[in-house]
Design an enzyme around this catalytic site. Structure first.
Site, PDB file in Angstrom:
ATOM      1  N   GLU A 154      -6.440  -2.288   9.858  1.00  0.00           N
ATOM      2  CA  GLU A 154      -6.608  -2.007   8.385  1.00  0.00           C
ATOM      3  C   GLU A 154      -6.311  -2.986   8.003  1.00  0.00           C
ATOM      4  OE1 GLU A 154      -4.610   1.150   5.672  1.00  0.00           O
ATOM      5  OE2 GLU A 154      -3.664   0.374   7.615  1.00  0.00           O
ATOM      6  N   GLU A 160       1.879  -6.452   1.197  1.00  0.00           N
ATOM      7  CA  GLU A 160       2.092  -5.747   2.070  1.00  0.00           C
ATOM      8  C   GLU A 160       1.384  -6.905   3.771  1.00  0.00           C
ATOM      9  OE1 GLU A 160       0.825  -1.428   3.344  1.00  0.00           O
ATOM     10  OE2 GLU A 160       0.604  -1.539   0.852  1.00  0.00           O
ATOM     11  N   ASP A 187      -9.525   1.334   3.534  1.00  0.00           N
ATOM     12  CA  ASP A 187      -8.081   1.831   2.625  1.00  0.00           C
ATOM     13  C   ASP A 187      -8.662   2.067   1.133  1.00  0.00           C
ATOM     14  OD1 ASP A 187      -5.690   2.268   1.209  1.00  0.00           O
ATOM     15  OD2 ASP A 187      -5.098   3.140   3.361  1.00  0.00           O
ATOM     16  N   HIS A 190      -5.651   0.177  -0.580  1.00  0.00           N
ATOM     17  CA  HIS A 190      -5.656  -0.888  -0.801  1.00  0.00           C
ATOM     18  C   HIS A 190      -6.974  -2.057  -1.180  1.00  0.00           C
ATOM     19  CE1 HIS A 190      -2.230  -0.382   1.778  1.00  0.00           C
ATOM     20  NE2 HIS A 190      -2.883  -0.414   3.402  1.00  0.00           N
ATOM     21  N   HIS A 213      -9.174   5.851   4.594  1.00  0.00           N
ATOM     22  CA  HIS A 213      -8.019   5.992   3.943  1.00  0.00           C
ATOM     23  C   HIS A 213      -8.674   6.785   2.767  1.00  0.00           C
ATOM     24  CE1 HIS A 213      -4.407   4.647   7.023  1.00  0.00           C
ATOM     25  NE2 HIS A 213      -5.719   6.224   7.296  1.00  0.00           N
ATOM     26  N   ARG A 219      -2.453   5.917  -4.875  1.00  0.00           N
ATOM     27  CA  ARG A 219      -1.907   6.417  -3.877  1.00  0.00           C
ATOM     28  C   ARG A 219      -1.463   7.392  -3.432  1.00  0.00           C
ATOM     29  NH1 ARG A 219      -3.790   5.022   1.394  1.00  0.00           N
ATOM     30  NH2 ARG A 219      -2.732   3.366   2.069  1.00  0.00           N
ATOM     31  N   GLU A 248      -4.835   9.267   3.827  1.00  0.00           N
ATOM     32  CA  GLU A 248      -3.495   8.985   3.664  1.00  0.00           C
ATOM     33  C   GLU A 248      -2.946   8.950   1.944  1.00  0.00           C
ATOM     34  OE1 GLU A 248      -1.813   5.835   6.798  1.00  0.00           O
ATOM     35  OE2 GLU A 248      -2.383   4.966   4.244  1.00  0.00           O
TER      36      GLU A 248
END
Length: 271
Positions: A154, A160, A187, A190, A213, A219, A248
């Site tokens: 990922e 991060e 994702d 992101h 995701h 989020r 997620e």
């Protein structure tokens, strides 16, 4: 056909993370089945946190599939990453992920490497760090292949990790690996941070996408942020993506409402 998936976390140490259902595996599965989800993505503290026969029994009971298993507990609980300067820690990270690969593969599911990829630390050399990442992914990709599953890597946002942040960077890195069993996780959260044009990135690098995701720009569940989902859905359909779109996302405003919002948005774009 793209399949729906909801996340279930059983790790108390990550209770503030972006997972829809928490702690009670069967209750989460029952709710997922009732709402019409195809699968669950599972986060456990270890490969033996739940027995494979018991998990198989529950999946059959609720007519669900296991889409993927997360490995984040390896970092959160044990402090393990694939790019730690300490070679013993790297070995332990590979061992932990290998065991998670075995766990998921017993039910046909891949493992996901997210936070366990680590970072280039201030005292480390980037080239050397990336060689450690390549070494780990090569070993783990071959292990996944021997279990007849893929391994999911990922790309995370810059806050991060400072390793690989985009589908393009991830794809270029995968091209340097010996193993061909590693795929990328797209994702959408992101990607909203790192991709100048998410749908264009999907079209350009879609051959390497093995998991998605499905979460909005903040989020929260899709539909609660500003993600422009229409072109993204069109791009995924154009590349022929047919695996899972997994929520997620934060359980906002609560787990049940988040799950209901997710499945409604999934059906809007993929059914």
């Amino acid at each position: 056909m793209i399949k729906s998936c909801v996340t279930i976390a059983l790790v108390p140490q990550i209770k503030t993370g972006p997972w829809i259902f928490w702690e009670d595996l069967e209750a989460g599965m029952a709710k997922a089945a009732k709402l019409g989800f195809d699968a669950i993505e599972l986060f456990t503290a270890s490969p033996d946190a739940i027995s494979i026969p018991r998990l198989k029994e529950l999946l059959e009971k609720y007519k669900l599939k296991l889409a993927a298993v997360g490995t984040g507990a390896g970092k959160v609980i044990h402090g393990l990453t694939l790019t730690d300067p300490d070679s013993e820690i790297r070995k332990k990270a590979i061992s932990f992920i290998s065991d998670m690969i075995d766990f998921g593969a017993a039910l046909g599911a891949p493992a996901i490497i997210g936070s366990m990829q680590g970072n280039v630390l201030p005292e480390s050399n980037r080239e050397e760090t990336m060689s450690w990442l390549a070494e780990g992914l090569n070993k783990l990709g071959k292990h996944a292949e021997s279990n007849q599953v893929i391994l999911i890597y990922e790309p995370l946002n810059r806050y991060e990790t400072n390793l690989l942040n985009t589908l393009e960077a991830g794809s270029n890195f995968l091209d340097t690996l010996e193993t061909k069993s590693v795929k990328l996780l797209a994702d959408l959260f992101h990607m909203n941070i790192e991709e100048g044009n998410p749908e264009e990135s999907i079209l350009n690098w879609g051959k390497n996408i093995g998991h998605v995701h499905f979460a909005d720009s903040n989020r929260r569940p899709m539909g609660f942020g500003h993600t422009s989902m229409k072109p993204i859905a069109e791009a995924l359909n154009t590349i022929g993506y047919s695996d899972y779109a997994s929520a997620e996302a934060f359980p906002y405003p609560d787990p049940d409402a988040a799950a209901e919002q997710t499945i409604a948005e999934f059906r809007k774009w993929f059914r």
